[in-house]
Every structure is written in structure tokens, then in C-alpha cells.
Scaffold this active site. Structure first.
Site, PDB file in Angstrom:
ATOM      1  N   HIS A 273       2.340   3.202  -9.281  1.00 41.17           N
ATOM      2  CA  HIS A 273       2.250   2.074  -9.028  1.00 41.17           C
ATOM      3  C   HIS A 273       3.111   1.489  -9.832  1.00 41.17           C
ATOM      4  CE1 HIS A 273      -1.995   2.422  -7.696  1.00 41.17           C
ATOM      5  NE2 HIS A 273      -2.327   3.137  -8.383  1.00 41.17           N
TER       6      HIS A 273
ATOM      7  N   LEU B 214      10.645 -20.822  -4.623  1.00 46.88           N
ATOM      8  CA  LEU B 214       9.514 -20.026  -4.075  1.00 46.88           C
ATOM      9  C   LEU B 214       8.375 -19.645  -3.868  1.00 46.88           C
ATOM     10  CD1 LEU B 214       9.697 -17.369  -2.516  1.00 46.88           C
ATOM     11  CD2 LEU B 214       9.761 -15.938  -4.099  1.00 46.88           C
TER      12      LEU B 214
ATOM     13  N   ASP C 187       0.925  -1.326   0.122  1.00 49.85           N
ATOM     14  CA  ASP C 187      -0.114  -0.276  -0.303  1.00 49.85           C
ATOM     15  C   ASP C 187       1.221   1.631   0.292  1.00 49.85           C
ATOM     16  OD1 ASP C 187      -2.515   1.361  -0.173  1.00 49.85           O
ATOM     17  OD2 ASP C 187      -2.550   1.326   2.163  1.00 49.85           O
TER      18      ASP C 187
HETATM   19  C1  IPE Z   1      -5.809  -2.495  -0.346  1.00 49.76           C
HETATM   20  O1  IPE Z   1      -4.654  -1.278  -0.574  1.00 49.76           O
HETATM   21  C2  IPE Z   1      -5.396  -3.435  -2.095  1.00 49.76           C
HETATM   22  C3  IPE Z   1      -3.984  -3.593  -2.074  1.00 49.76           C
HETATM   23  C4  IPE Z   1      -3.057  -3.114  -1.892  1.00 49.76           C
HETATM   24  C5  IPE Z   1      -4.345  -4.318  -3.180  1.00 49.76           C
HETATM   25  P1  IPE Z   1      -6.510  -0.166  -0.001  1.00 49.76           P
HETATM   26  O2  IPE Z   1      -5.264   1.061  -0.338  1.00 49.76           O
HETATM   27  O3  IPE Z   1      -6.638  -0.919  -1.388  1.00 49.76           O
HETATM   28  O4  IPE Z   1      -6.952  -0.562   0.854  1.00 49.76           O
HETATM   29  P2  IPE Z   1      -7.953   0.856   1.473  1.00 49.76           P
HETATM   30  O5  IPE Z   1      -9.635   1.499   1.104  1.00 49.76           O
HETATM   31  O6  IPE Z   1      -6.923   2.072   2.297  1.00 49.76           O
HETATM   32  O7  IPE Z   1      -8.614  -0.289   3.014  1.00 49.76           O
HETATM   33  C1  IPE Z   2      -1.443   0.292  -3.794  1.00 51.26           C
HETATM   34  O1  IPE Z   2      -1.231   0.719  -3.510  1.00 51.26           O
HETATM   35  C2  IPE Z   2      -1.805  -0.300  -4.355  1.00 51.26           C
HETATM   36  C3  IPE Z   2      -3.372  -0.636  -4.763  1.00 51.26           C
HETATM   37  C4  IPE Z   2      -4.336  -0.654  -3.950  1.00 51.26           C
HETATM   38  C5  IPE Z   2      -3.550  -1.480  -6.777  1.00 51.26           C
HETATM   39  P1  IPE Z   2      -2.632   2.688  -3.558  1.00 51.26           P
HETATM   40  O2  IPE Z   2      -3.114   2.813  -5.084  1.00 51.26           O
HETATM   41  O3  IPE Z   2      -3.843   2.250  -2.817  1.00 51.26           O
HETATM   42  O4  IPE Z   2      -1.910   3.634  -3.146  1.00 51.26           O
HETATM   43  P2  IPE Z   2      -2.707   4.988  -1.668  1.00 51.26           P
HETATM   44  O5  IPE Z   2      -3.287   3.849  -0.351  1.00 51.26           O
HETATM   45  O6  IPE Z   2      -3.753   5.556  -2.282  1.00 51.26           O
HETATM   46  O7  IPE Z   2      -1.454   6.032  -0.903  1.00 51.26           O
HETATM   47 MG    MG Z   3      -4.277   2.115  -0.683  1.00 50.48          MG
END
Ligand code: IPE
Ligand code: IPE
Ligand code: MG
Length: 248
Positions: free
Chosen positions: A41, A135, A24
Site C-alpha cells: 500500500h 486535472l 489493485d
Molecule cells: C477493489 O479492490 C477496491 C480497491 C482497489 C480500493 P479489492 O481488492 O477490494 O477487490 P476484490 O475484493 O478483489 O473484488
Molecule cells: C488494492 O490492493 C488496495 C486496496 C484495496 C486498498 P489490494 O490490497 O487489494 O491488493 P491484493 O488484491 O490483495 O493484492
Molecule cells: Mg485486491
């Protein structure tokens, strides 16, 4: 059969056998740099490479990465499209390398919602790496813990319809066999980057006795040294599985 943390006391070692990560913070990493979220990303893919390598070196056997949740479809459509494209590109580019590194790749989640090309790439990648055992890398895509549990329930009842008449006969072992991570032991260590302290519908069944580690580091910044710090933290946990300290 894989041992369950509630039915037995699982063996555990200094290095987690199974590490599960919520990757995240990509969006915030980019926003901080005045870049579009999608840049985060793209950068995050490099962290995946570093962590796969780091886990291989450390002797982690199973690495499970949350790449796209069943709720991430709620994001703006251009971000969702970029994520799908990135998934396709990464598979096209990396599978050969993974195969040579001894990595077995699996993708778990409701794949039926992906476009046919992506579904085919996933199938090919799984087949190409099926002989590997160094792995086990699992990508959770369009994955949700609740979906997993419901899906397992449905599969169990389809396979053994007589259980509907005798629900008392359903055991944890019968049920967990139908979960999408049935091939792996339960995660020993969970890492969430990006500062949030929540599970966000990741492996809700499997995390029952997992050690939970949260770091503020954004996923694109996460590397070998952060992984090492998490492993050291893990080594200092006392995993009691319901017992007292004195019983260990
Ligand atoms: C969780 O992250 C899902 C992934 C990392 C794929 P999100 O960014 O979607 O989670 P919330 O919405 O902050 O809980
Ligand atoms: C995690 O990073 C990747 C996915 C959920 C696909 P985020 O896109 O949720 O990044 P933040 O949380 O908005 O910074
Ligand atoms: Mg996120």
C-alpha cells in the site's frame, strides 16, 4: 449538464477525457517480496503520483481512483488502520503539490465513517484546490456503487418528495444529478490492475459504456509506460454506443 451515454452519443477523443482506475494488487506485490501487505500500500502511493503526472501530461481531464471500497472494512483491522493512516499522511504531504499542479481534488464515498481528523483534512484539501481546473482528481474512499445509487435515490426524493407520488416522472437526468460523480462526464476508460477482471462495486452506474481494460501488472509496478499502453489500446476501440460499425 453532463451528457449521458444512454441519452446521447457522447463526444470522445483519442485521449480519454475521464479515466477511472481500480488500483489493485498492492497486497500481492508485497507478499511476493515477502513483505507485509502494508508495504504494498505504501509503495502504491508512488504509482498514484506517477499516474496523476502521466494523466496531466496526456491531457486527461478527470482521473478517478478507487482507494478504499465499502467492503474493504472487512479486512484485518491493522490493515484498515494502516490504510487510514496512509490516507491522512498522503493528504498532509501532497495537497500543497497538487494545488500548485492545477489539480482539483475531490473525495467521493460515505465519508461519515472516517474519523473526524480525516474528514477535516478531506474538506480542507477540497477547499484548497477548488479553484483548479487542469486535472480533476477524485479519490473514491469508502465508496460503493450501490451506496451511490441508493444515496442518490434518497437525495432525489428528499429534494423532490412529490416524485414519490409520480415515479413515472423520474428521468435519468434527474436521478444522475444526485450521484457522487455528477460533476464529471462518464468514464471513457477504466483500468484495473492486479489481474482480476471484475468491477468490485466501483462506479456501476457510470461505467455503462466505458471501455474496460485489465492488466496483470500490480498497482505498485504501474507507471507511465503502462498508462501509455492502456491509452493506445483505448485508441483502437470502436465505441459504438449501441449503433452498428457502418453507422460510425
Ligand atoms: C477493489 O479492490 C477496491 C480497491 C482497489 C480500493 P479489492 O481488492 O477490494 O477487490 P476484490 O475484493 O478483489 O473484488
Ligand atoms: C488494492 O490492493 C488496495 C486496496 C484495496 C486498498 P489490494 O490490497 O487489494 O491488493 P491484493 O488484491 O490483495 O493484492
Ligand atoms: Mg485486491
Amino acid at each position: 449538464m453532463i451528457l449521458s451515454s444512454t441519452q446521447t452519443i457522447p463526444e470522445h477523443s483519442a485521449v480519454p477525457r475521464h479515466l477511472a482506475i481500480i488500483m489493485d494488487g498492492n497486497g500481492r506485490w508485497a507478499t511476493r517480496r515477502l513483505l507485509p501487505r502494508t508495504a504494498g500500500h505504501m509503495r502504491g502511493v508512488q504509482s498514484v503520483r506517477r499516474v496523476v503526472e502521466g494523466c496531466g501530461k496526456a491531457g486527461v481531464k478527470y482521473l478517478t481512483l478507487f482507494a478504499f471500497s465499502s467492503e474493504n472494512w472487512r479486512r484485518p483491522s491493522d490493515e484498515v488502520s494502516l490504510l487510514m493512516r496512509l490516507f491522512v499522511q498522503t493528504l498532509e504531504k501532497e495537497v500543497h503539490k497538487l494545488e500548485k499542479q492545477g489539480v482539483r481534488l475531490r473525495v467521493v464515498g460515505d465519508l461519515s465513517r472516517f474519523e473526524p481528523k480525516l474528514q477535516q483534512l478531506i474538506k480542507d484539501a477540497e477547499e484548497k484546490t477548488a479553484h483548479n481546473d487542469t486535472l480533476h482528481l477524485t479519490i473514491a474512499a469508502n465508496y460503493g456503487g450501490r451506496w451511490d445509487i441508493l444515496n442518490a435515490t434518497r437525495q432525489l426524493l428528499l429534494a423532490q418528495p412529490e416524485l414519490a407520488q409520480h415515479p413515472e416522472k423520474i428521468t435519468e437526468a434527474d436521478f444522475s444529478e444526485y450521484l457522487s460523480m455528477a460533476f464529471a462526464p462518464e468514464p471513457d476508460l477504466f483500468i484495473r490492475t492486479g489481474g482480476e477482471q471484475r468491477i468490485s462495486n466501483f462506479l456501476i452506474w457510470q461505467l455503462a459504456y466505458t471501455e474496460l481494460y485489465f492488466t496483470d501488472v500490480y498497482w505498485p509496478d504501474f507507471g507511465a509506460k503502462h498508462l501509455q499502453t492502456a491509452f493506445e489500446w483505448y485508441q483502437n476501440r470502436e465505441r459504438r454506443f449501441g449503433r452498428t460499425s457502418a453507422q460510425l
